[in-house]
Design a protein around this motif. Structure first.
Motif, PDB file in Angstrom:
ATOM      1  N   VAL A 319       0.580  -0.995   0.091  1.00  0.00           N
ATOM      2  CA  VAL A 319       0.023  -0.260   0.100  1.00  0.00           C
ATOM      3  C   VAL A 319       0.866   1.358  -0.016  1.00  0.00           C
ATOM      4  CG1 VAL A 319      -1.765   1.163   1.498  1.00  0.00           C
ATOM      5  CG2 VAL A 319      -1.983  -1.094   1.008  1.00  0.00           C
ATOM      6  N   ALA A 320       2.081   1.440   0.684  1.00  0.00           N
ATOM      7  CA  ALA A 320       2.881   2.438   0.928  1.00  0.00           C
ATOM      8  C   ALA A 320       3.699   2.522  -0.412  1.00  0.00           C
ATOM      9  CB  ALA A 320       3.706   2.174   1.953  1.00  0.00           C
ATOM     10  N   LEU A 321       4.058   1.624  -0.983  1.00  0.00           N
ATOM     11  CA  LEU A 321       4.685   1.676  -2.439  1.00  0.00           C
ATOM     12  C   LEU A 321       3.584   2.208  -3.661  1.00  0.00           C
ATOM     13  CD1 LEU A 321       6.699  -1.614  -2.553  1.00  0.00           C
ATOM     14  CD2 LEU A 321       7.454   0.802  -2.155  1.00  0.00           C
ATOM     15  N   ASN A 322       2.466   1.991  -3.478  1.00  0.00           N
ATOM     16  CA  ASN A 322       1.353   2.301  -4.345  1.00  0.00           C
ATOM     17  C   ASN A 322       1.393   3.813  -4.033  1.00  0.00           C
ATOM     18  OD1 ASN A 322       0.836  -0.071  -5.653  1.00  0.00           O
ATOM     19  ND2 ASN A 322      -0.716  -0.619  -4.101  1.00  0.00           N
ATOM     20  N   ARG A 323       1.443   4.272  -2.787  1.00  0.00           N
ATOM     21  CA  ARG A 323       0.933   5.504  -2.635  1.00  0.00           C
ATOM     22  C   ARG A 323       2.417   6.450  -2.945  1.00  0.00           C
ATOM     23  NH1 ARG A 323       0.184  10.173  -2.819  1.00  0.00           N
ATOM     24  NH2 ARG A 323       0.033  11.587  -0.996  1.00  0.00           N
ATOM     25  N   ALA A 324       3.519   5.778  -2.949  1.00  0.00           N
ATOM     26  CA  ALA A 324       4.649   6.290  -3.469  1.00  0.00           C
ATOM     27  C   ALA A 324       4.538   6.696  -4.804  1.00  0.00           C
ATOM     28  CB  ALA A 324       5.996   5.694  -3.323  1.00  0.00           C
ATOM     29  N   GLN A 325       4.363   5.596  -5.640  1.00  0.00           N
ATOM     30  CA  GLN A 325       3.908   5.790  -7.197  1.00  0.00           C
ATOM     31  C   GLN A 325       3.044   6.989  -7.468  1.00  0.00           C
ATOM     32  OE1 GLN A 325       5.828   4.687  -9.893  1.00  0.00           O
ATOM     33  NE2 GLN A 325       7.452   4.516  -7.994  1.00  0.00           N
ATOM     34  N   SER A 334      10.887   3.345  -5.051  1.00  0.00           N
ATOM     35  CA  SER A 334       9.854   2.558  -4.779  1.00  0.00           C
ATOM     36  C   SER A 334       9.233   1.829  -5.804  1.00  0.00           C
ATOM     37  CB  SER A 334       8.430   3.736  -4.538  1.00  0.00           C
ATOM     38  OG  SER A 334       8.361   4.503  -5.777  1.00  0.00           O
ATOM     39  N   ALA A 335       9.815   2.292  -7.328  1.00  0.00           N
ATOM     40  CA  ALA A 335       9.362   1.332  -8.414  1.00  0.00           C
ATOM     41  C   ALA A 335      10.402  -0.163  -8.181  1.00  0.00           C
ATOM     42  CB  ALA A 335       9.865   1.891  -9.583  1.00  0.00           C
ATOM     43  N   VAL A 336      11.528   0.043  -7.829  1.00  0.00           N
ATOM     44  CA  VAL A 336      12.505  -1.028  -7.663  1.00  0.00           C
ATOM     45  C   VAL A 336      12.091  -1.884  -6.627  1.00  0.00           C
ATOM     46  CG1 VAL A 336      14.890  -1.577  -6.930  1.00  0.00           C
ATOM     47  CG2 VAL A 336      14.519  -0.045  -8.662  1.00  0.00           C
ATOM     48  N   LEU A 337      11.696  -1.269  -5.289  1.00  0.00           N
ATOM     49  CA  LEU A 337      11.181  -2.131  -4.351  1.00  0.00           C
ATOM     50  C   LEU A 337       9.822  -2.956  -4.706  1.00  0.00           C
ATOM     51  CD1 LEU A 337      11.705  -0.010  -1.096  1.00  0.00           C
ATOM     52  CD2 LEU A 337      12.537  -2.029  -1.568  1.00  0.00           C
ATOM     53  N   GLY A 338       9.109  -2.227  -5.578  1.00  0.00           N
ATOM     54  CA  GLY A 338       7.606  -2.924  -5.904  1.00  0.00           C
ATOM     55  C   GLY A 338       8.157  -4.404  -6.666  1.00  0.00           C
ATOM     56  N   GLU A 339       8.960  -4.297  -7.553  1.00  0.00           N
ATOM     57  CA  GLU A 339       9.340  -5.237  -8.327  1.00  0.00           C
ATOM     58  C   GLU A 339       9.927  -6.433  -7.539  1.00  0.00           C
ATOM     59  OE1 GLU A 339      12.152  -3.975 -11.405  1.00  0.00           O
ATOM     60  OE2 GLU A 339      10.383  -2.809 -12.414  1.00  0.00           O
ATOM     61  N   PHE A 345      10.940 -10.397  -1.978  1.00  0.00           N
ATOM     62  CA  PHE A 345      11.557  -9.644  -1.150  1.00  0.00           C
ATOM     63  C   PHE A 345      10.970  -9.311   0.459  1.00  0.00           C
ATOM     64  CE2 PHE A 345      13.881  -5.487   0.109  1.00  0.00           C
ATOM     65  CZ  PHE A 345      15.048  -5.900  -0.150  1.00  0.00           C
ATOM     66  N   GLY A 346      11.820  -9.814   1.470  1.00  0.00           N
ATOM     67  CA  GLY A 346      11.208  -9.577   2.843  1.00  0.00           C
ATOM     68  C   GLY A 346      11.859  -9.377   3.576  1.00  0.00           C
ATOM     69  N   PRO A 347      11.820  -9.862   5.031  1.00  0.00           N
ATOM     70  CA  PRO A 347      12.591  -9.158   6.257  1.00  0.00           C
ATOM     71  C   PRO A 347      14.160  -9.386   6.103  1.00  0.00           C
ATOM     72  CG  PRO A 347      10.664 -10.183   6.895  1.00  0.00           C
ATOM     73  CD  PRO A 347      10.775 -10.313   5.652  1.00  0.00           C
ATOM     74  N   VAL A 348      14.632 -10.662   5.663  1.00  0.00           N
ATOM     75  CA  VAL A 348      15.975 -11.166   5.550  1.00  0.00           C
ATOM     76  C   VAL A 348      16.449 -10.302   4.524  1.00  0.00           C
ATOM     77  CG1 VAL A 348      17.179 -12.935   5.103  1.00  0.00           C
ATOM     78  CG2 VAL A 348      15.390 -13.391   6.408  1.00  0.00           C
ATOM     79  N   GLN A 349      15.917 -10.217   3.432  1.00  0.00           N
ATOM     80  CA  GLN A 349      16.248  -9.388   2.282  1.00  0.00           C
ATOM     81  C   GLN A 349      16.668  -8.046   2.601  1.00  0.00           C
ATOM     82  OE1 GLN A 349      14.112 -11.592   1.837  1.00  0.00           O
ATOM     83  NE2 GLN A 349      15.027 -13.423   0.713  1.00  0.00           N
ATOM     84  N   VAL A 350      15.904  -7.430   3.391  1.00  0.00           N
ATOM     85  CA  VAL A 350      15.729  -5.985   3.670  1.00  0.00           C
ATOM     86  C   VAL A 350      17.218  -5.592   4.713  1.00  0.00           C
ATOM     87  CG1 VAL A 350      14.874  -4.203   5.113  1.00  0.00           C
ATOM     88  CG2 VAL A 350      13.480  -5.301   3.372  1.00  0.00           C
ATOM     89  N   ARG A 351      17.364  -6.716   5.693  1.00  0.00           N
ATOM     90  CA  ARG A 351      18.658  -6.431   6.395  1.00  0.00           C
ATOM     91  C   ARG A 351      19.693  -6.478   5.576  1.00  0.00           C
ATOM     92  NH1 ARG A 351      17.062  -6.098  11.715  1.00  0.00           N
ATOM     93  NH2 ARG A 351      19.252  -6.558  12.431  1.00  0.00           N
TER      94      ARG A 351
END
Length: 358
Positions: A319-325, A334-339, A345-351
């Motif tokens: 929802v936040a990524l949609n708001r960013a776009q 935000s576009a790269v994160l959406g993909e 992509f989740g908690p482990v990948q974020v860290r």
């Protein structure tokens, strides 16, 4: 994690199924213990935890395991789509299968939510179409399940040939819900309630702040900003959020918007999403997402998405990524994160991305 056990009637289709534990990225929280999902009704009851809200008329496809991993049992991407009209069933189900394939699951479970069981289980066209599309690209379907909704006591039934049926347990009483609460996840009543977390504030207030920001950014006499002073602005806001006294007036919103234009401050803000002040940071990003005008709201919304992902809340992240776009069409991060989110992509990948996994 949650793993599946059950009666012999479900053993063939359900034994490889598992639900991820959404491990918390905050120090000191224990890892949830393994638990068992005993029947399809309990699986449907887990859907609100996986999505972050109770979905209405929806097709839900849950990826199971990884095509290259024999450990199995863990849920991957969970995809939700509004139920299509009959004329659009095949193209919508094909698109769902293509999206699911990006995460390379070993298998999938299909859940159709909505309608009332009468002479037969509702919307068999959707169950058949999405199963055919998934299997056509090599993703085996372990089970196809219908439920009226995700509320306690709602009727559920397996599509033929299984034909089992029952009533859903209380979703809030499941082990998955308890694990989600321990990890800081919120399950919203519906998607509308979730979207209100990023709904822009009063239009006149936003227009006023837009004018103020334009004056700041257009002022020729303003020299280059100081990273140290702008970092102090961010730190003060995080301290206030952590103490429960965050107040964002015009001056405060403008100051934070300016601070987030500084690359060093943005980098620090990203790390705060997984640091000891992660909860305060998420509160600040959510407030700024609502209180900043466009396009500046895009940066805050992207930070909110990172914070949500860091604790396993994919629903709020999306929802936040949609708001960013919406705030800034084409906003790069935000576009790269959406993909990335669409690929699991989740908690482990974020860290790992932020260099805080050790």
């Amino acid at each position: 994690m949650l793993a599946v056990s059950g009666t012999p009637a479900h053993a063939a289709v359900m034994t490889s199924l598992g639900v991820p534990d959404h491990p918390s990225t905050r120090p000191g929280l224990p890892r949830p213990a393994t638990a068992r999902v005993r029947d399809p009704g309990e699986l449907v009851a887990v859907v609100p935890v996986l999505l972050g809200f109770h979905p209405g008329d929806s097709l839900v496809v849950i990826g199971i395991g990884d095509a290259g991993d024999d450990s199995g049992g863990r849920l991957g991407l969970t995809l939700r789509i509004d139920l299509p009209p009959p004329a659009d069933t095949v193209p919508v189900c094909r698109a769902a299968a293509e999206t699911m394939s990006a995460s390379s699951p070993a298998g999938a479970v299909v859940i159709v939510l909505g309608g009332s069981a009468g002479a037969g289980v509702p919307r068999p066209d959707i169950a058949t179409a999405v199963t055919d599309e998934l299997e056509a690209i090599g993703i085996g379907v372990h089970a196809t399940i219908w439920a009226r909704d995700t509320a306690a006591g709602a009727p559920w039934a397996c599509y033929p040939p299984c034909g089992c049926s029952g009533e859903l347990p209380d979703p809030a009483a499941t082990v998955a819900a308890a694990a989600a609460v321990a990890a800081g996840q919120v399950v919203y009543a519906d998607r509308a309630e979730l979207e209100r977390q990023v709904t822009p504030a009063d239009a006149e207030r936003l227009r006023r702040r837009d004018r103020l920001l334009n004056r700041v950014f257009d002022a020729a006499a303003v020299p280059g900003v100081s990273p140290a002073s702008e970092q102090a602005t961010l730190d003060a806001a995080l301290v206030a959020a952590e103490a429960g006294r965050l107040e964002l007036d015009d001056a405060g919103v403008v100051a934070l918007a300016v601070a987030l234009q500084v690359p060093e401050v943005r980098d620090r803000a990203l790390v705060e999403c997984v640091g000891r002040r992660a909860a305060a940071a998420e509160q600040l990003w959510a407030a700024l997402t609502r209180e900043l005008p466009d396009p500046e709201a895009a940066d805050a919304a992207t930070l909110l998405a990172v914070a949500a992902l860091a604790r396993g809340d994919g629903a709020l992240a999306n929802v936040a990524l949609n708001r960013a776009q919406q705030a800034w069409p084409g906003h790069r991060l935000s576009a790269v994160l959406g993909e990335a989110v669409a690929s699991g992509f989740g908690p482990v990948q974020v860290r790992r991305w932020l260099g805080t996994d050790g």
